[in-house]
Design a protein around this motif. Structure first.
Motif, mmCIF file in Angstrom:
data_model
loop_
_atom_site.group_PDB
_atom_site.id
_atom_site.type_symbol
_atom_site.label_atom_id
_atom_site.label_comp_id
_atom_site.label_asym_id
_atom_site.label_seq_id
_atom_site.Cartn_x
_atom_site.Cartn_y
_atom_site.Cartn_z
ATOM 1 N N HIS A 1 -0.004 14.852 -1.727
ATOM 2 C CA HIS A 1 0.848 14.789 -2.918
ATOM 3 C C HIS A 1 0.453 13.654 -3.860
ATOM 4 O O HIS A 1 1.170 13.379 -4.824
ATOM 5 N N ALA A 2 -0.677 13.001 -3.590
ATOM 6 C CA ALA A 2 -1.042 11.820 -4.375
ATOM 7 C C ALA A 2 -1.224 12.146 -5.854
ATOM 8 O O ALA A 2 -0.735 11.422 -6.729
ATOM 9 N N LEU A 3 -1.926 13.226 -6.156
ATOM 10 C CA LEU A 3 -2.168 13.570 -7.559
ATOM 11 C C LEU A 3 -0.865 13.861 -8.286
ATOM 12 O O LEU A 3 -0.652 13.416 -9.417
ATOM 13 N N LYS A 4 0.030 14.602 -7.636
ATOM 14 C CA LYS A 4 1.316 14.915 -8.251
ATOM 15 C C LYS A 4 2.132 13.648 -8.462
ATOM 16 O O LYS A 4 2.840 13.510 -9.469
ATOM 17 N N ALA A 5 2.021 12.709 -7.527
ATOM 18 C CA ALA A 5 2.763 11.452 -7.650
ATOM 19 C C ALA A 5 2.344 10.692 -8.903
ATOM 20 O O ALA A 5 3.185 10.211 -9.671
ATOM 21 N N PHE A 6 1.044 10.589 -9.126
ATOM 22 C CA PHE A 6 0.577 9.850 -10.297
ATOM 23 C C PHE A 6 0.807 10.641 -11.578
ATOM 24 O O PHE A 6 1.034 10.057 -12.639
ATOM 25 N N ASP A 7 0.780 11.972 -11.491
ATOM 26 C CA ASP A 7 1.119 12.791 -12.655
ATOM 27 C C ASP A 7 2.582 12.610 -13.044
ATOM 28 O O ASP A 7 2.964 12.842 -14.192
ATOM 29 N N SER A 8 3.406 12.222 -12.069
ATOM 30 C CA SER A 8 4.842 12.033 -12.306
ATOM 31 C C SER A 8 5.179 10.579 -12.613
ATOM 32 O O SER A 8 6.295 10.125 -12.376
ATOM 33 N N ASN A 9 4.190 9.849 -13.134
ATOM 34 C CA ASN A 9 4.370 8.452 -13.536
ATOM 35 C C ASN A 9 4.579 7.509 -12.361
ATOM 36 O O ASN A 9 5.156 6.430 -12.526
ATOM 37 N N GLY A 10 4.132 7.908 -11.173
ATOM 38 C CA GLY A 10 4.232 7.007 -10.038
ATOM 39 C C GLY A 10 3.340 5.788 -10.234
ATOM 40 O O GLY A 10 2.202 5.906 -10.686
ATOM 41 N N LEU A 11 3.858 4.614 -9.898
ATOM 42 C CA LEU A 11 3.061 3.389 -10.010
ATOM 43 C C LEU A 11 2.142 3.229 -8.811
ATOM 44 O O LEU A 11 1.049 2.687 -8.916
ATOM 45 N N ASP A 12 2.601 3.724 -7.646
ATOM 46 C CA ASP A 12 1.791 3.615 -6.437
ATOM 47 C C ASP A 12 2.180 4.742 -5.491
ATOM 48 O O ASP A 12 3.201 5.418 -5.677
ATOM 49 N N PHE A 13 1.344 4.927 -4.465
ATOM 50 C CA PHE A 13 1.556 6.004 -3.498
ATOM 51 C C PHE A 13 1.187 5.466 -2.125
ATOM 52 O O PHE A 13 0.052 5.031 -1.909
ATOM 53 N N LEU A 14 2.146 5.470 -1.203
ATOM 54 C CA LEU A 14 1.925 4.954 0.140
ATOM 55 C C LEU A 14 1.921 6.095 1.147
ATOM 56 O O LEU A 14 2.730 7.020 1.052
ATOM 57 N N ILE A 15 1.003 6.015 2.098
ATOM 58 C CA ILE A 15 0.955 6.997 3.180
ATOM 59 C C ILE A 15 1.584 6.369 4.416
ATOM 60 O O ILE A 15 1.149 5.323 4.888
ATOM 61 N N PHE A 16 2.645 7.002 4.914
ATOM 62 C CA PHE A 16 3.383 6.478 6.063
ATOM 63 C C PHE A 16 2.769 6.998 7.365
ATOM 64 O O PHE A 16 2.445 8.182 7.455
ATOM 65 N N PRO A 17 2.573 6.142 8.377
ATOM 66 C CA PRO A 17 2.920 4.715 8.410
ATOM 67 C C PRO A 17 1.880 3.871 7.679
ATOM 68 O O PRO A 17 0.693 4.156 7.751
ATOM 69 N N PHE A 18 2.340 2.852 6.983
ATOM 70 C CA PHE A 18 1.449 2.001 6.206
ATOM 71 C C PHE A 18 1.431 0.593 6.800
ATOM 72 O O PHE A 18 2.355 0.176 7.501
ATOM 73 N N GLU A 19 0.359 -0.126 6.522
ATOM 74 C CA GLU A 19 0.237 -1.500 6.982
ATOM 75 C C GLU A 19 1.088 -2.427 6.104
ATOM 76 O O GLU A 19 1.324 -2.144 4.928
ATOM 77 N N LYS A 20 1.522 -3.528 6.691
ATOM 78 C CA LYS A 20 2.318 -4.502 5.947
ATOM 79 C C LYS A 20 1.566 -5.000 4.723
ATOM 80 O O LYS A 20 2.146 -5.139 3.634
ATOM 81 N N SER A 21 0.268 -5.262 4.870
ATOM 82 C CA SER A 21 -0.522 -5.782 3.753
ATOM 83 C C SER A 21 -0.566 -4.788 2.598
ATOM 84 O O SER A 21 -0.537 -5.176 1.427
ATOM 85 N N ARG A 22 -0.634 -3.498 2.937
ATOM 86 C CA ARG A 22 -0.656 -2.462 1.882
ATOM 87 C C ARG A 22 0.686 -2.412 1.165
ATOM 88 O O ARG A 22 0.744 -2.233 -0.062
#
Length: 256
Positions: free
Chosen positions: A87-108
């Motif tokens: 869903h990354a492309l749709k997220a950025f098309d929808s004005n998303g500032l960032d996209f995280l894939i769960f589970p994500f690292e604390k640093s990310r």
């Protein structure tokens, strides 16, 4: 800096992880609202601009958050979260500032928070390619802007923005124009293109034979043996497959 934060997440474990990381790293950020369904998004979306930050899970029990119209009207930075990168492309098309894939690292996660802070301060994020240490000034690398190509007896220049991809075949390298799907021979190897000439924020080598332009990526789907199948605006005789060993790196590249 005080932030009023909305979290759209039905899963209690995921919600707790997000809330705990916010509290640990930005203790003055207040979680003022939690939503747990597409229906609640539909009810609340007219009020989303009252928040300073929104975390939104893509897949919810009653559907996909992108089923709701109006994301493009939201000025508040939105960080979308999903279990994969489909869903990354749709997220950025929808004005998303960032996209995280769960589970994500604390640093990310912290990088995402920093991006929100810079967004609210009006700072533009530009990745600089090289740094001139002698006077402590940044020197951006000058990437190739156009390529000289030949078809028949005719030479022509193809601007980088019109290139969908490069690929190698039978010892030759071709570029494919996005609008016409016309292919042209270029006098560079894929290694030279990847390491010296192409902006790595725009171009990615998905396997040994193909480099794609992110701006021409339309869709990606799971493919056999853990690979990804991509659709570009341009068409070629063979498809665009992300090698299995590059899938995670490719998702991170899209998500940068």
């Amino acid at each position: 800096m005080h932030f009023r934060t909305l979290i759209v997440e039905n899963d209690d474990v995921s919600f707790s992880k997000i809330a705990d990381l916010i509290q640990e790293n930005r203790p003055n950020w207040e979680i003022t609202q939690r939503l747990q369904s597409v229906k609640e998004i539909e009810d609340w979306i007219p009020e989303f601009n009252q928040f300073d930050l929104i975390f939104c899970q893509v897949e919810l029990p009653d559907g996909n958050c992108f089923e709701i119209s109006g994301w493009e009207e939201i000025n508040t930075p939105v960080i979308f979260i999903a279990k994969d990168g489909l869903h990354a492309l749709k997220a950025f098309d929808s004005n998303g500032l960032d996209f995280l894939i769960f589970p994500f690292e604390k640093s990310r996660f912290i990088r995402a928070l920093e991006k929100v802070e810079h967004f609210n301060l009006g700072i533009s994020f530009m990745k600089e390619s090289s740094y001139k240490a002698s006077n402590r000034t940044f020197v951006p690398k000058d990437y190739q802007k156009r390529f000289l190509t030949k078809i028949g007896n005719k030479f022509t220049f193809i601007p980088v923005k019109r290139i969908a991809c490069f690929y190698s075949e039978d010892g030759m390298t071709f570029l494919v124009e996005s609008e016409t799907s016309q292919k042209y021979v270029v006098d560079y190897s894929l290694n030279e293109l990847e390491s010296e000439l192409l902006n790595p924020e725009k171009f990615y080598r998905i396997n040994r034979s193909v480099i794609i332009n992110l701006d021409n990526l339309v869709e990606m789907k799971p493919f056999q043996n853990g690979r990804l199948a991509l659709s570009l605006k341009a068409k070629t005789e063979s498809g665009f497959i992300v090698a299995r060993e590059k899938v995670n790196e490719f998702k991170s590249w899209i998500n940068q």
